[in-house]
Design a protein around this motif. Structure first.
Motif, mmCIF file in Angstrom:
data_model
loop_
_atom_site.group_PDB
_atom_site.id
_atom_site.type_symbol
_atom_site.label_atom_id
_atom_site.label_comp_id
_atom_site.label_asym_id
_atom_site.label_seq_id
_atom_site.Cartn_x
_atom_site.Cartn_y
_atom_site.Cartn_z
ATOM 1 N N MET A 49 0.827 -1.204 0.000
ATOM 2 C CA MET A 49 0.000 0.000 0.000
ATOM 3 C C MET A 49 0.864 1.258 0.000
ATOM 4 S SD MET A 49 -3.071 -0.784 -0.473
ATOM 5 C CE MET A 49 -3.716 0.863 -0.290
ATOM 6 N N ARG A 50 2.023 1.168 0.640
ATOM 7 C CA ARG A 50 2.926 2.347 0.633
ATOM 8 C C ARG A 50 3.379 2.637 -0.799
ATOM 9 N NH1 ARG A 50 6.479 6.136 1.497
ATOM 10 N NH2 ARG A 50 8.709 5.761 1.811
ATOM 11 N N VAL A 51 3.752 1.576 -1.517
ATOM 12 C CA VAL A 51 4.196 1.780 -2.905
ATOM 13 C C VAL A 51 3.026 2.314 -3.742
ATOM 14 C CG1 VAL A 51 4.967 0.592 -4.998
ATOM 15 C CG2 VAL A 51 6.038 0.052 -2.813
ATOM 16 N N LEU A 52 1.855 1.704 -3.565
ATOM 17 C CA LEU A 52 0.704 2.146 -4.362
ATOM 18 C C LEU A 52 0.360 3.604 -4.036
ATOM 19 C CD1 LEU A 52 -1.267 -1.210 -4.168
ATOM 20 C CD2 LEU A 52 -0.220 -0.220 -6.217
ATOM 21 N N ASP A 53 0.607 3.991 -2.787
ATOM 22 C CA ASP A 53 0.415 5.384 -2.390
ATOM 23 C C ASP A 53 1.410 6.274 -3.147
ATOM 24 O OD1 ASP A 53 -0.432 7.589 -1.058
ATOM 25 O OD2 ASP A 53 0.551 7.128 0.848
ATOM 26 N N LEU A 54 2.676 5.848 -3.161
ATOM 27 C CA LEU A 54 3.702 6.642 -3.862
ATOM 28 C C LEU A 54 3.388 6.761 -5.351
ATOM 29 C CD1 LEU A 54 6.849 5.151 -2.101
ATOM 30 C CD2 LEU A 54 6.102 7.527 -1.959
ATOM 31 N N LEU A 55 2.672 5.776 -5.876
ATOM 32 C CA LEU A 55 2.317 5.809 -7.302
ATOM 33 C C LEU A 55 0.984 6.531 -7.537
ATOM 34 C CD1 LEU A 55 3.314 2.163 -8.352
ATOM 35 C CD2 LEU A 55 4.635 4.264 -8.620
ATOM 36 N N GLY A 56 0.407 7.048 -6.457
ATOM 37 C CA GLY A 56 -0.841 7.811 -6.590
ATOM 38 C C GLY A 56 -2.075 6.929 -6.726
ATOM 39 N N LEU A 57 -1.982 5.677 -6.287
ATOM 40 C CA LEU A 57 -3.107 4.752 -6.483
ATOM 41 C C LEU A 57 -3.817 4.371 -5.187
ATOM 42 C CD1 LEU A 57 -1.402 2.368 -9.056
ATOM 43 C CD2 LEU A 57 -3.209 4.012 -9.516
ATOM 44 N N LYS A 58 -3.372 4.945 -4.083
ATOM 45 C CA LYS A 58 -3.924 4.497 -2.788
ATOM 46 C C LYS A 58 -5.442 4.722 -2.718
ATOM 47 C CE LYS A 58 -3.470 5.332 2.178
ATOM 48 N NZ LYS A 58 -2.603 5.833 3.231
ATOM 49 N N GLU A 59 -5.880 5.910 -3.096
ATOM 50 C CA GLU A 59 -7.315 6.220 -2.972
ATOM 51 C C GLU A 59 -8.156 5.273 -3.821
ATOM 52 O OE1 GLU A 59 -8.881 7.995 -0.767
ATOM 53 O OE2 GLU A 59 -6.855 8.286 0.026
ATOM 54 N N THR A 60 -7.684 4.987 -5.029
ATOM 55 C CA THR A 60 -8.414 4.071 -5.920
ATOM 56 C C THR A 60 -8.549 2.700 -5.269
ATOM 57 O OG1 THR A 60 -7.327 5.201 -7.727
ATOM 58 C CG2 THR A 60 -8.418 3.166 -8.301
ATOM 59 N N ILE A 61 -7.463 2.237 -4.665
ATOM 60 C CA ILE A 61 -7.499 0.911 -4.033
ATOM 61 C C ILE A 61 -8.449 0.948 -2.833
ATOM 62 C CG2 ILE A 61 -6.115 -0.885 -2.873
ATOM 63 C CD1 ILE A 61 -5.349 -0.559 -5.838
ATOM 64 N N LEU A 62 -8.365 2.009 -2.042
ATOM 65 C CA LEU A 62 -9.236 2.102 -0.861
ATOM 66 C C LEU A 62 -10.704 2.104 -1.277
ATOM 67 C CD1 LEU A 62 -7.431 4.706 1.452
ATOM 68 C CD2 LEU A 62 -7.366 2.217 1.569
ATOM 69 N N GLN A 106 -6.377 -6.059 -10.922
ATOM 70 C CA GLN A 106 -5.728 -6.132 -12.249
ATOM 71 C C GLN A 106 -6.352 -5.104 -13.194
ATOM 72 O OE1 GLN A 106 -3.059 -9.488 -12.354
ATOM 73 N NE2 GLN A 106 -4.015 -8.952 -14.271
ATOM 74 N N LYS A 107 -7.686 -4.997 -13.142
ATOM 75 C CA LYS A 107 -8.384 -4.071 -14.048
ATOM 76 C C LYS A 107 -7.970 -2.625 -13.737
ATOM 77 C CE LYS A 107 -13.138 -2.694 -15.134
ATOM 78 N NZ LYS A 107 -13.511 -1.666 -14.174
ATOM 79 N N LEU A 108 -7.898 -2.296 -12.449
ATOM 80 C CA LEU A 108 -7.525 -0.926 -12.068
ATOM 81 C C LEU A 108 -6.093 -0.607 -12.514
ATOM 82 C CD1 LEU A 108 -9.030 -0.976 -8.457
ATOM 83 C CD2 LEU A 108 -9.963 0.260 -10.420
ATOM 84 N N LEU A 109 -5.215 -1.585 -12.320
ATOM 85 C CA LEU A 109 -3.816 -1.372 -12.733
ATOM 86 C C LEU A 109 -3.730 -1.263 -14.253
ATOM 87 C CD1 LEU A 109 -2.004 -3.928 -10.360
ATOM 88 C CD2 LEU A 109 -2.035 -1.444 -10.116
ATOM 89 N N PHE A 110 -4.501 -2.093 -14.929
ATOM 90 C CA PHE A 110 -4.520 -2.083 -16.405
ATOM 91 C C PHE A 110 -4.961 -0.703 -16.905
ATOM 92 C CE2 PHE A 110 -6.670 -2.702 -20.477
ATOM 93 C CZ PHE A 110 -5.720 -3.412 -21.183
#
Ligand code: FAD
Length: 372
Positions: A49-62, A106-110
């Motif tokens: 989650m820290r990495v995904l946060d650094l990549l600006g994806l934390k909110e999307t995942i949450l 996977q879809k969100l990352l895609f």
């Protein structure tokens, strides 16, 4: 400089995103013809989650997953031996564990990766040939030239077979069933991640979205267990709390597989090619860290490639990532062996009950800290 990522799984797509964030474009080649929302669930621990946060994806995942506010290891009747509060973890590491549907992740990352990267579906890499300083990627239908190859093609990696033909998988002797139940957990169990132990079996579950529960069961593969179908599992798990049977009965399909990992590779790269994620260091899932480590790899390789020539970046990548990855793979292997043997499981339960919080804190520090 043409960078080709082979494999559009969690590691490959996160790598494409991480490179994009550094202003580097990479093409992704994925064997599957389409990105289906298949798979069960996955727990993204605070390091991922820290990495995904650094990549600006934390909110999307949450927004698309469910936060796990307490992890509990319990007996068969859901009574905890040990609990880990997310609040404590979040205070220390900035994030808590998130449970999410794997296909949705996977879809969100895609979607994010395809904003800047070309993603070629239906491109199964068959082989790689060296030609002067370049590599020729041979796909079923096409041949493509590349300068740098990032092998993110999973545990059975063809990239790995090309650069290191003599690698071995280790079969753990355990079998795993995974599913998603359409099921409303009682309110006191929502926001909990539970792993229930007994009879050398483990059963874990957590809500991953309203009315959706991700679950997994792991047992020793004794021949008989490998034949069990979805409808046989409630009987197989009859010693467990009736809630577990209810969860299983509300599931329409499962994924069944034996658990394996990859015997340690001496190296992950050569001059032009580097392996990442499961292609480099597939682990048994007993610590729930395989995808998390792939996500960490993605961040490191992007950082290093943005500052160095490929060969140096690959060397530094191995230096920086090796210790943590070895820790995860080795401990996950041992953990699985112990948890699914009669003596081992009792011993581990005893240890869990008596392990002081300070020891647990040290383990979490090793896993959850991401230093760049
Ligand atoms: C039962 C179980 C539960 C797990 N639970 C967790 C968990 O809770 N948390 C966690 O962090 N990890 C978990 N893991 C581990 C996690 O699933 C893996 O570590 C993760 O999926 C690895 O991602 P990857 O992208 O490296 O590889 P993969 O997910 O294997 O993706 C590889 C991709 O490459 C593609 N590909 C393969 N060959 C080729 C080719 N020749 N050419 C082009 N494309 C190709 C594949 O189609 C695929 O899309 C679990 C694993 C299992 C088995």
């Amino acid at each position: 400089m043409k960078i080709s990522i082979i494999g559009g799984g969690i590691t490959g797509l996160t790598t494409a995103i991480a490179l994009n964030r550094k202003g580097i474009n990479a093409r992704v080649f994925e064997a599957a013809e389409e990105m289906n929302e298949i798979g069960a669930g996955v727990w993204l621990q605070p390091n991922a989650m820290r990495v995904l946060d650094l990549l600006g994806l934390k909110e999307t995942i949450l927004q698309n997953g469910a936060a796990i506010n307490k992890m509990e290891i319990t007996n068969q009747k859901l009574k905890p031996f040990k609990e880990i509060k997310a609040k404590t973890v979040e205070d220390e590491y900035g994030n808590r564990t998130i449970g999410i549907h794997r296909g949705l992740l996977q879809k969100l990352l895609f979607e994010e990766a395809s904003k800047k990267s070309e993603i070629f579906l239906g491109h199964k890499l068959e082989s790689i040939e060296a030609k002067e300083n370049k590599s020729i990627l041979n796909f079923e239908k096409q041949t493509i030239e590349s300068d740098i190859i990032l092998g993110c093609d999973g545990i059975h990696s063809n990239v790995r077979k090309t650069i290191f033909p003599k690698t071995e998988l280790r079969n753990s002797g355990q079998i795993c069933w995974r599913g998603i139940a359409e099921f409303e957990l009682p309110s006191h169990l929502k926001e909990l991640g539970k792993e229930c132990w007994g009879n050398q079996i483990r059963f874990g579950f957590s809500e991953i979205a309203p009315g959706k529960v991700y679950w997994f069961g792991v047992a020793k593969n004794n021949g008989e267990t490998s034949k069990l179908q979805l409808q046989d599992l409630p009987k197989f798990l009859k010693e467990f709390d009736p809630l577990i049977s209810e969860i299983i009965k509300n599931t329409t399909s499962i994924h069944t597989g034996t658990l394996s990992d990859l015997k340690r590779l001496e190296k992950w790269s050569n001059n032009t090619t580097c392996l990442l994620g499961d292609a480099a260091h597939a682990t048994t899932p007993n610590m729930g860290q395989g995808a998390c480590q792939g996500i960490e790899d993605a961040y490191y390789i992007a950082e290093l490639l943005s500052k160095n020539q490929a060969q140096l970046a690959f060397e530094q990548f191995e230096k920086l990532r090796r210790k943590k990855v070895d820790y995860v793979v080795n401990n996950s292997w041992r953990f699985g062996k112990m948890a699914h043997s009669k003596m081992g499981q009792s011993l581990m339960i005893m240890l869990m009950k008596t392990t002081p919080q300070s020891v647990l804190d040290k383990t979490m520090k090793k896993l959850y800290r991401v230093d760049f």
